[in-house]
Design an enzyme around this catalytic site. Structure first.
Site, short mmCIF file in Angstrom:
data_model
loop_
_atom_site.label_atom_id
_atom_site.label_comp_id
_atom_site.label_asym_id
_atom_site.label_seq_id
_atom_site.Cartn_x
_atom_site.Cartn_y
_atom_site.Cartn_z
N ASN A 45 55.65 -14.96 37.81
CA ASN A 45 54.72 -15.39 36.76
C ASN A 45 54.47 -14.24 35.77
OD1 ASN A 45 54.24 -17.91 38.15
ND2 ASN A 45 53.03 -16.71 39.59
N HIS A 131 44.78 -26.15 41.36
CA HIS A 131 45.25 -25.10 42.27
C HIS A 131 44.43 -25.06 43.57
CE1 HIS A 131 45.87 -20.79 43.45
NE2 HIS A 131 47.09 -21.06 43.03
N GLU A 178 42.64 -27.15 34.77
CA GLU A 178 43.45 -26.00 34.39
C GLU A 178 43.99 -26.23 32.99
OE1 GLU A 178 46.50 -25.18 37.32
OE2 GLU A 178 45.10 -25.62 38.95
N SER A 182 50.24 -25.50 37.24
CA SER A 182 51.18 -24.52 37.76
C SER A 182 52.48 -25.10 38.27
CB SER A 182 50.52 -23.65 38.83
OG SER A 182 49.72 -24.41 39.68
N ASP A 207 40.54 -23.18 34.28
CA ASP A 207 41.35 -22.10 34.84
C ASP A 207 42.56 -21.89 33.94
OD1 ASP A 207 42.89 -20.35 36.30
OD2 ASP A 207 42.73 -21.46 38.19
N HIS A 210 47.76 -19.75 33.93
CA HIS A 210 49.12 -19.72 33.38
C HIS A 210 49.14 -19.74 31.86
CE1 HIS A 210 51.12 -20.11 37.25
NE2 HIS A 210 50.12 -20.91 37.59
N LYS A 241 49.22 -12.63 36.27
CA LYS A 241 50.40 -13.32 35.73
C LYS A 241 50.85 -12.64 34.43
CE LYS A 241 49.58 -16.98 38.79
NZ LYS A 241 48.71 -18.05 39.24
C1 LIG Z 1 47.86 -18.03 40.47
C2 LIG Z 1 46.69 -18.91 40.29
C3 LIG Z 1 45.45 -18.56 40.80
C4 LIG Z 1 45.26 -17.35 41.67
O1 LIG Z 1 45.31 -16.18 40.95
P1 LIG Z 1 45.69 -14.82 41.73
O2 LIG Z 1 45.23 -13.75 40.81
O3 LIG Z 1 47.16 -14.84 41.92
O4 LIG Z 1 44.94 -14.84 43.02
C5 LIG Z 1 44.37 -19.37 40.52
N1 LIG Z 1 44.51 -20.50 39.79
C6 LIG Z 1 45.72 -20.88 39.32
C7 LIG Z 1 45.82 -22.14 38.53
C8 LIG Z 1 46.84 -20.11 39.56
O5 LIG Z 1 48.02 -20.51 39.12
#
Ligand SMILES: *Cc1c(COP(=O)(O)O)cnc(C)c1O
Length: 378
Positions: A45, A131, A178, A182, A207, A210, A241
Site C-alpha cells: 500500500n 475494514h 471508508e 480496501s 476512514d 487508502h 500507506k
Molecule cells: C490499513 C487499514 C487500516 C489499518 O491501518 P494500519 O495503520 O495499517 O493499522 C484501517 N482502516 C483501513 C480501511 C485500512 O485499509
C-alpha cells in the site's frame, strides 16, 4: 481442549491457511522474496513509493539522531514530546480540522476511537465492507450495531430513521464508512452520506486509509476532493500507506479530541510512538502535500490509467471466485515474477476471492505493461 494443529489443517483444507513470506529487501517495487527471488511487487500500500525513498530515509535517520529512538512512556504519563504535538498541529491544519490525535496504527485508532465515543446507549451504523478495525471498534464499544449493504444510501437512510427514533436525547448515532474501499478500490457516495447524517443528527467517521496521500488536492483525501471536510466529524486515516511510515490518526473538533485523550484506551494505555517517527511523520506531511507529493500522484495516476481507465483508486481487483482458483492464479503470477496477493474469505465475501493489484508511484510504465501481459485474460 482443541488442538491448534487440527484448526490449521481445517484452514488448509478450505484453502484458507495463511503463512508469512520473508522479504530480503526493503519495501519497494522490486523485492527479493524468500523462495522466489526477485519479483515485482504489486501488493503493498506504499502508493507514493515513499517507504524506501531517499527523502524519507534521510529525514528518518537525521531525526533518530536529533530526537531519539524511543518515547519511554504513554502520552499521558510522560511520553508527549514536542514532536507528537507538532505532528498533530500540522495534520489538523492540513485537514482543515480543529484538532488531531495520533495513534500507533490505524487499527489502534479505530478500535480505540469508536469505543471512546459510543457505548450501550448509542448506535453505530457501518457499511458492510468496512475494514476489520472499524467492525472490531464498533463491537468493542457495546453500541447497537446496524450494517448497510455496501454504498447503499437508501438502506443507510432507513437505518438512520430507525436510529433517530430509538436513541434518547443524549444518545449518539455514529455512521462509519471508508473513502476508498480496501478490497474493491471503489469510493463511497460521500455527498449523499454527509447529507443524510446531517439530516438525522448523526456523526460521521470517515476512514481515509487508502485515500490520504492519494486523492484530493495535496492528497488530502476524498473528503477534501469533494469539499466535504467540514462535514466529516471524524476524519480517520493511517500513516502506514501512502505516507510510507506507520501510525494512525483522527481529526476532529477540539472537544472531541480532548474527550479521546481521556477515553481512547489504545491512546491511554500504549507507549507513545517514537519521537523520531513523529518528527519524520511531520516532515512527511509536507512532502506528501507539497510538489514532491503532487509529482508522485501524477505518476501514480498514469500507472492507474494504464491499468484500468475507469479505476477510481490505486486498488484494482480481479475477481476470480473460489479461494483455490484465486490462490492458483496468484501462485502462477509469482512463478512469472509478480507478487499479486489472492484475497480470500473472510477478508472478502465467499465466492468473490480475487487477485488484488495495488499500484504505486514506484512502478514504471514497463512494470505495469509486464503485469498486464502476465495477468489471466479477462
Ligand atoms: C490499513 C487499514 C487500516 C489499518 O491501518 P494500519 O495503520 O495499517 O493499522 C484501517 N482502516 C483501513 C480501511 C485500512 O485499509
Amino acid at each position: 481442549m482443541r488442538d491448534p494443529g487440527d484448526e490449521l489443517r481445517e484452514l488448509e483444507q478450505n484453502g484458507l491457511l495463511r503463512t508469512l513470506r520473508r522479504l530480503d529487501s526493503p519495501q519497494q517495487a522490486k523485492i527479493d522474496l524468500a523462495g522466489t527471488g526477485i519479483c515485482l511487487n504489486f501488493s503493498s500500500n506504499d502508493y507514493l513509493g515513499l517507504a524506501h525513498s531517499e527523502e524519507l530515509r534521510e529525514i528518518y535517520g537525521a531525526n533518530v539522531q536529533k530526537y531519539g529512538a524511543g518515547s519511554g512512556a504513554s502520552r499521558l504519563v510522560c511520553g508527549t514530546m514536542a514532536q507528537h504535538l507538532e505532528l498533530e498541529e500540522a495534520l489538523a491544519s492540513l485537514k482543515r480540522s480543529e484538532a488531531a490525535l495520533s495513534f500507533t496504527s490505524g487499527f489502534a485508532t479505530a478500535t480505540s476511537v469508536i469505543p471512546a465515543l459510543c457505548g450501550r446507549d448509542d448506535i453505530v451504523i457501518l457499511d458492510k465492507l468496512c475494514h476489520a478495525s472499524l467492525i472490531d471498534g464498533a463491537r468493542l464499544s457495546g453500541a447497537v450495531m446496524r450494517v448497510f449493504p455496501h454504498n447503499d444510501v437508501e438502506k443507510l437512510k432507513s437505518h438512520l430513521e430507525w436510529a433517530e427514533k430509538k436513541t434518547g436525547t443524549d444518545g449518539r448515532i455514529l455512521v462509519v464508512t471508508e473513502s476508498v474501499f480496501s478490497m474493491d478500490g471503489d469510493l463511497a457516495p460521500l455527498q449523499d452520506i454527509a447529507e443524510l447524517k446531517s439530516k438525522y443528527g448523526a456523526l460521521l467517521l470517515l476512514d481515509e486509509a487508502h485515500a490520504f496521500g492519494v486523492l484530493g488536492p495535496q492528497g488530502r483525501g476524498l473528503a477534501a476532493g469533494m469539499e466535504l471536510e467540514s462535514q466529516i466529524d471524524f476524519q480517520m486515516g493511517t500513516f502506514s500507506k501512502a505516507v510510507g511510515l506507520s501510525g494512525g490518526y483522527i481529526c476532529a473538533s477540539r472537544s472531541f479530541v480532548d474527550l479521546l485523550i481521556n477515553r481512547a484506551r489504545g491512546f491511554i494505555y500504549s507507549t507513545a510512538p517514537a519521537p523520531a517517527l513523529a518528527a519524520t511523520l511531520r516532515e512527511a506531511l509536507d512532502l506528501v502535500s507539497g510538489p514532491n507529493g503532487d509529482e508522485r500522484r501524477a505518476w501514480l495516476r498514469q500507472r492507474i490509467r494504464q491499468m484500468d481507465e475507469d479505476a477510481e483508486s490505486a486498488i484494482i481487483p480481479f475477481i476470480i471466485g473460489e479461494n483455490e482458483a484465486a490462490l492458483a492464479a496468484s501462485e502462477s503470477l509469482l512463478e512469472k515474477g509478480f507478487l499479486v496477493p489472492a484475497i480470500r474469505y473472510p477478508t472478502v465475501p465467499r465466492g468473490t476471492a480475487r487477485l488484488r493489484v495495488t499500484l504505486s508511484a514506484a512502478h514504471t510504465k514497463e512494470n505495469v505493461t509486464a503485469l498486464q501481459k502476465a495477468l489471466p485474460s479477462a
